[in-house]
Design a protein around this motif. Structure first.
Motif, mmCIF file in Angstrom:
data_model
loop_
_atom_site.group_PDB
_atom_site.id
_atom_site.type_symbol
_atom_site.label_atom_id
_atom_site.label_comp_id
_atom_site.label_asym_id
_atom_site.label_seq_id
_atom_site.Cartn_x
_atom_site.Cartn_y
_atom_site.Cartn_z
ATOM 1 N N GLY A 24 -15.778 0.707 24.655
ATOM 2 C CA GLY A 24 -16.236 -0.390 25.492
ATOM 3 C C GLY A 24 -15.165 -0.981 26.388
ATOM 4 N N VAL A 25 -13.936 -0.559 26.210
ATOM 5 C CA VAL A 25 -12.797 -0.996 27.026
ATOM 6 C C VAL A 25 -11.897 0.224 27.229
ATOM 7 C CG1 VAL A 25 -12.789 -3.400 26.217
ATOM 8 C CG2 VAL A 25 -11.477 -1.682 24.979
ATOM 9 N N PRO A 26 -11.044 0.188 28.249
ATOM 10 C CA PRO A 26 -10.095 1.304 28.394
ATOM 11 C C PRO A 26 -9.191 1.390 27.160
ATOM 12 C CG PRO A 26 -10.124 -0.058 30.373
ATOM 13 C CD PRO A 26 -10.922 -0.786 29.336
ATOM 14 N N MET A 27 -8.934 2.607 26.719
ATOM 15 C CA MET A 27 -8.083 2.790 25.538
ATOM 16 C C MET A 27 -6.682 2.248 25.807
ATOM 17 S SD MET A 27 -6.965 6.221 23.457
ATOM 18 C CE MET A 27 -8.510 6.488 22.619
ATOM 19 N N ASP A 28 -6.217 1.447 24.880
ATOM 20 C CA ASP A 28 -4.872 0.872 24.951
ATOM 21 C C ASP A 28 -4.423 0.625 23.511
ATOM 22 O OD1 ASP A 28 -2.561 -0.677 25.192
ATOM 23 O OD2 ASP A 28 -3.367 -1.881 26.843
ATOM 24 N N ARG A 29 -3.780 1.647 22.923
ATOM 25 C CA ARG A 29 -3.404 1.566 21.508
ATOM 26 C C ARG A 29 -2.477 0.391 21.219
ATOM 27 N NH1 ARG A 29 -4.451 5.158 17.689
ATOM 28 N NH2 ARG A 29 -2.406 5.131 16.725
ATOM 29 N N MET A 30 -1.564 0.103 22.127
ATOM 30 C CA MET A 30 -0.628 -0.990 21.865
ATOM 31 C C MET A 30 -1.356 -2.339 21.863
ATOM 32 S SD MET A 30 1.896 0.717 21.099
ATOM 33 C CE MET A 30 2.890 -0.660 20.642
ATOM 34 N N ALA A 31 -2.281 -2.538 22.789
ATOM 35 C CA ALA A 31 -3.072 -3.781 22.785
ATOM 36 C C ALA A 31 -3.919 -3.835 21.530
ATOM 37 C CB ALA A 31 -3.943 -3.870 24.037
ATOM 38 N N GLY A 32 -4.472 -2.693 21.149
ATOM 39 C CA GLY A 32 -5.283 -2.639 19.938
ATOM 40 C C GLY A 32 -4.506 -3.047 18.705
ATOM 41 N N ILE A 33 -3.334 -2.463 18.558
ATOM 42 C CA ILE A 33 -2.501 -2.782 17.394
ATOM 43 C C ILE A 33 -2.060 -4.236 17.436
ATOM 44 C CG2 ILE A 33 -0.304 -2.261 16.244
ATOM 45 C CD1 ILE A 33 -2.690 -0.246 15.843
ATOM 46 N N SER A 34 -1.789 -4.741 18.615
ATOM 47 C CA SER A 34 -1.383 -6.142 18.743
ATOM 48 C C SER A 34 -2.480 -7.078 18.222
ATOM 49 C CB SER A 34 -1.063 -6.456 20.203
ATOM 50 O OG SER A 34 -0.743 -7.819 20.351
ATOM 51 N N TRP A 35 -3.734 -6.815 18.599
ATOM 52 C CA TRP A 35 -4.842 -7.655 18.133
ATOM 53 C C TRP A 35 -5.067 -7.497 16.628
ATOM 54 C CZ3 TRP A 35 -6.517 -11.779 20.290
ATOM 55 C CH2 TRP A 35 -6.495 -11.931 21.664
ATOM 56 N N ILE A 36 -5.016 -6.252 16.172
ATOM 57 C CA ILE A 36 -5.221 -6.007 14.734
ATOM 58 C C ILE A 36 -4.114 -6.698 13.933
ATOM 59 C CG2 ILE A 36 -5.233 -4.220 12.943
ATOM 60 C CD1 ILE A 36 -6.516 -2.349 15.115
ATOM 61 N N ARG A 37 -2.877 -6.595 14.411
ATOM 62 C CA ARG A 37 -1.742 -7.206 13.713
ATOM 63 C C ARG A 37 -1.913 -8.725 13.603
ATOM 64 N NH1 ARG A 37 3.284 -5.450 12.465
ATOM 65 N NH2 ARG A 37 3.089 -3.637 13.819
ATOM 66 N N LYS A 38 -2.433 -9.368 14.663
ATOM 67 C CA LYS A 38 -2.641 -10.828 14.619
ATOM 68 C C LYS A 38 -3.526 -11.193 13.425
ATOM 69 C CE LYS A 38 -2.431 -11.624 19.591
ATOM 70 N NZ LYS A 38 -1.658 -12.737 20.059
ATOM 71 N N ALA A 39 -4.621 -10.463 13.258
ATOM 72 C CA ALA A 39 -5.527 -10.748 12.145
ATOM 73 C C ALA A 39 -4.901 -10.366 10.807
ATOM 74 C CB ALA A 39 -6.853 -10.015 12.344
ATOM 75 N N ALA A 40 -4.197 -9.242 10.776
ATOM 76 C CA ALA A 40 -3.572 -8.762 9.538
ATOM 77 C C ALA A 40 -2.521 -9.739 9.035
ATOM 78 C CB ALA A 40 -2.957 -7.378 9.765
#
Length: 156
Positions: A24-40
């Protein structure tokens, strides 16, 4: 994205997964990990499990020490899948210090929650007396539970 920006942990994790996988969005692994890390980092167990998967041996960015760190946090939050994978790392000593007694502790917790992989592994340990006293009856109990739960394991 608005919910994630307002600190909603589940939204942060979900948005991170979307970015990491390009859903649903352009792939951006670093942005993805950044968001996941915030919650983690705020204790959201699903995000902790996602972080561990990001660093696992089979990932594109393997770091066993980081993987174990995140598996441990998710395991402490009661995630059976994380308990199982933490146990595997500790039992086998995959690039981390081998600790069979602690591995058995996590295996038992995951097995008691119905994780078929943990049940099978625990049964195997009892068969050979690896990390636990040899006990054929206990081995059969866990092997039988694993067989009953096997279809669930295929969905993990």
């Amino acid at each position: 994205k608005k919910a994630a920006e307002h600190g909603h942990l589940e939204a942060q994790n979900a948005l991170g997964v979307c970015y990491a996988n390009g859903e649903g969005v352009p792939m951006d692994r670093m942005a993805g990990i950044s968001w996941i890390r915030k919650a983690a980092e705020q204790g959201f167990a699903d995000a902790q499990l996602n972080m561990s998967s990001f660093y696992d041996i089979d990932s594109g960015t393997p770091d066993p020490f980081e993987a174990v760190k995140w598996y441990r946090l998710a395991a402490e939050n009661g995630v059976a899948k994380a308990q199982y994978f933490l146990a595997v790392y500790l039992y086998m000593g995959h690039d981390v210090r081998e600790d069979k007694p602690e591995a058995i502790k996590w295996l038992k917790l995951a097995a008691e929650q119905g994780n078929a992989r943990a049940q099978k592994f625990l049964g195997d340990c009892y068969i050979g007396g690896e990390g636990v006293p040899e006990d054929k009856a206990e081995a059969k109990k866990w092997q039988d539970k694993a067989a009953e739960n096997r279809p669930e394991a295929n969905r993990e």
